[in-house]
Write an enzyme that holds these catalytic residues in place. Structure first.
Site, PDB file in Angstrom:
ATOM      1  N   GLU A 119      13.118   2.444  13.579  1.00 19.45           N
ATOM      2  CA  GLU A 119      12.142   3.488  13.222  1.00 19.45           C
ATOM      3  C   GLU A 119      11.007   3.423  14.221  1.00 19.45           C
ATOM      4  O   GLU A 119      11.087   2.703  15.217  1.00 19.45           O
ATOM      5  CB  GLU A 119      11.645   3.274  11.783  1.00 19.45           C
TER       6      GLU A 119
ATOM      7  N   TYR B 177       0.829  -1.201   0.000  1.00 20.80           N
ATOM      8  CA  TYR B 177       0.000   0.000   0.000  1.00 20.80           C
ATOM      9  C   TYR B 177       0.863   1.250   0.000  1.00 20.80           C
ATOM     10  O   TYR B 177       2.089   1.194   0.165  1.00 20.80           O
ATOM     11  CB  TYR B 177      -0.959  -0.007   1.197  1.00 20.80           C
TER      12      TYR B 177
ATOM     13  N   LYS C  93       6.409  -1.762   1.879  1.00 24.94           N
ATOM     14  CA  LYS C  93       5.231  -1.213   2.569  1.00 24.94           C
ATOM     15  C   LYS C  93       4.091  -2.217   2.427  1.00 24.94           C
ATOM     16  O   LYS C  93       3.203  -2.084   1.585  1.00 24.94           O
ATOM     17  CB  LYS C  93       4.883   0.172   1.996  1.00 24.94           C
TER      18      LYS C  93
ATOM     19  N   LEU D  15      11.226   1.396   6.773  1.00 23.11           N
ATOM     20  CA  LEU D  15      10.548   1.896   5.583  1.00 23.11           C
ATOM     21  C   LEU D  15      11.267   3.166   5.109  1.00 23.11           C
ATOM     22  O   LEU D  15      11.529   4.053   5.927  1.00 23.11           O
ATOM     23  CB  LEU D  15       9.087   2.222   5.905  1.00 23.11           C
TER      24      LEU D  15
HETATM   25  N1  PMP Z   1       7.901   3.827   8.883  1.00 22.89           N
HETATM   26  C1  PMP Z   1       6.735   3.138   8.953  1.00 22.89           C
HETATM   27  C2  PMP Z   1       6.744   1.765   9.545  1.00 22.89           C
HETATM   28  C3  PMP Z   1       5.544   3.727   8.470  1.00 22.89           C
HETATM   29  O1  PMP Z   1       4.397   3.037   8.505  1.00 22.89           O
HETATM   30  C4  PMP Z   1       5.596   5.038   7.921  1.00 22.89           C
HETATM   31  C5  PMP Z   1       4.371   5.678   7.326  1.00 22.89           C
HETATM   32  N2  PMP Z   1       3.272   5.725   8.151  1.00 22.89           N
HETATM   33  C6  PMP Z   1       6.815   5.725   7.904  1.00 22.89           C
HETATM   34  C7  PMP Z   1       7.952   5.071   8.371  1.00 22.89           C
HETATM   35  C8  PMP Z   1       6.925   7.131   7.359  1.00 22.89           C
HETATM   36  O2  PMP Z   1       6.894   7.136   5.961  1.00 22.89           O
HETATM   37  P1  PMP Z   1       6.336   8.399   5.138  1.00 22.89           P
HETATM   38  O3  PMP Z   1       7.144   9.575   5.544  1.00 22.89           O
HETATM   39  O4  PMP Z   1       6.526   8.027   3.723  1.00 22.89           O
HETATM   40  O5  PMP Z   1       4.888   8.567   5.531  1.00 22.89           O
END
Ligand code: PMP
Length: 286
Positions: A176, A30, A144, A200
């Site tokens: 993270e 997603y 993702k 991610l």
């Molecule tokens: N890490 C994880 C596990 C996430 O689910 C997300 C997004 N919700 C992020 C990092 C941040 O990514 P982005 O800045 O692309 O929203």
């Protein structure tokens, strides 16, 4: 209005067969894309990450970037609000239950939009509490994937503790957040882990680093130890929907002096400026 497999309809009418591999196995990926003033933000980067996720699960992209752009545009137009949060979801489709990939099965494609609720001013003023936990997810956190059970359980730990996010530690290093990327300020230097299979690759993470480069903010992309996290002057959380948030308590103890710090204030302001300039569309954001 949502999009499902070629049709636009109200969400109440949308139906997916129970044998969809998303339902049975969590076999899909997603994206979440913020929309400001009815324009998707960083769309090309989100579509590039979608391709990376699809490649990671060996599923052909059902649409070209132009097709995605048109579909997303129709969903934005069909929903109320200038600022929206687009959610798009691709699964390996409907097939008899068997772990091995089915042959010749069309992917399921679903797009919806919700109002974009960026953090309110009170939260930016106080910051948020976070807890830590062992990162017990798999070794392809760069995908993702819709199979988010570990993230769901980890994030709930924060909620149960009266906190907002769970910061994950693997082998003594920070990876993270359960749904965000994390930066720490240590001895005046902004630190964040390098992109790899353990996290991610956040779109907001990239923007913060681009801002740091453009504005000469001292930063290092390297592994961050648990000790550095616990003794940080500031901790910052980033995600497309949360933008940049200060973490002011960690496991019940204050981070720095327990209030949002100067690095947060600067990066938050520069991020808002960046957004404004990109959305006005006048070339380089810097
Ligand atoms: N890490 C994880 C596990 C996430 O689910 C997300 C997004 N919700 C992020 C990092 C941040 O990514 P982005 O800045 O692309 O929203």
């Amino acid at each position: 209005m949502i999009y499902l497999n070629g049709d636009f309809m109200p969400i109440e009418e949308a139906r997916v067969p129970v044998l969809d591999r998303g339902f049975i196995f969590g076999d899909g990926v997603y994206e979440v894309i913020p929309v400001y003033s009815r324009r998707p933000f960083r769309l090309a980067e989100h579509l590039r990450r979608l391709q990376h996720s699809l490649d990671g699960i060996r599923l052909a992209n059902p649409h070209s970037d132009e097709e995605w752009s048109a579909l997303l545009g129709r969903i934005v137009a069909g929903n109320a609000g200038e600022d929206q949060s687009l959610y798009l979801h691709v699964t390996r489709g409907v097939a008899r239950r068997d772990h091995a990939f089915p042959e010749d099965t069309a992917a399921t494609v679903f797009i919806m939009s919700n109002p974009l609720l960026v953090p309110p001013q009170e939260l930016l003023a106080t910051g948020i509490p976070a807890v830590t936990a062992a990162d017990n997810r798999w070794l392809r956190c760069d995908i993702k994937a819709i199979s988010l059970l570990p993230n769901v359980l980890l994030r709930q730990m924060a909620v149960d503790a009266g906190a907002r996010e769970t910061i994950l530690l693997r082998d003594g290093f920070m990876t993270e957040g359960a749904a965000s990327n994390i930066f720490v300020l240590k001895d005046g230097v902004l630190l964040t882990p390098p992109k790899n299979h353990l996290m991610l690759p956040g779109i907001t993470y990239d923007i913060v680093l681009e801002i740091a480069v453009a504005r000469g903010i001292r930063h290092e992309i390297r592994t961050v130890s648990e000790h550095e996290l616990r003794t940080a002057q500031e901790i910052l959380l980033t995600s497309s929907t949360k933008e940049i948030l200060p973490v002011t308590r960690l496991d019940g103890r204050p981070v720095g002096d327990g209030r949002p710090g100067a690095a947060f204030a600067l990066l938050h302001r520069l991020y808002q400026d960046y957004k404004e300039r990109v959305m006005r569309g006048n070339g380089s954001p810097f």
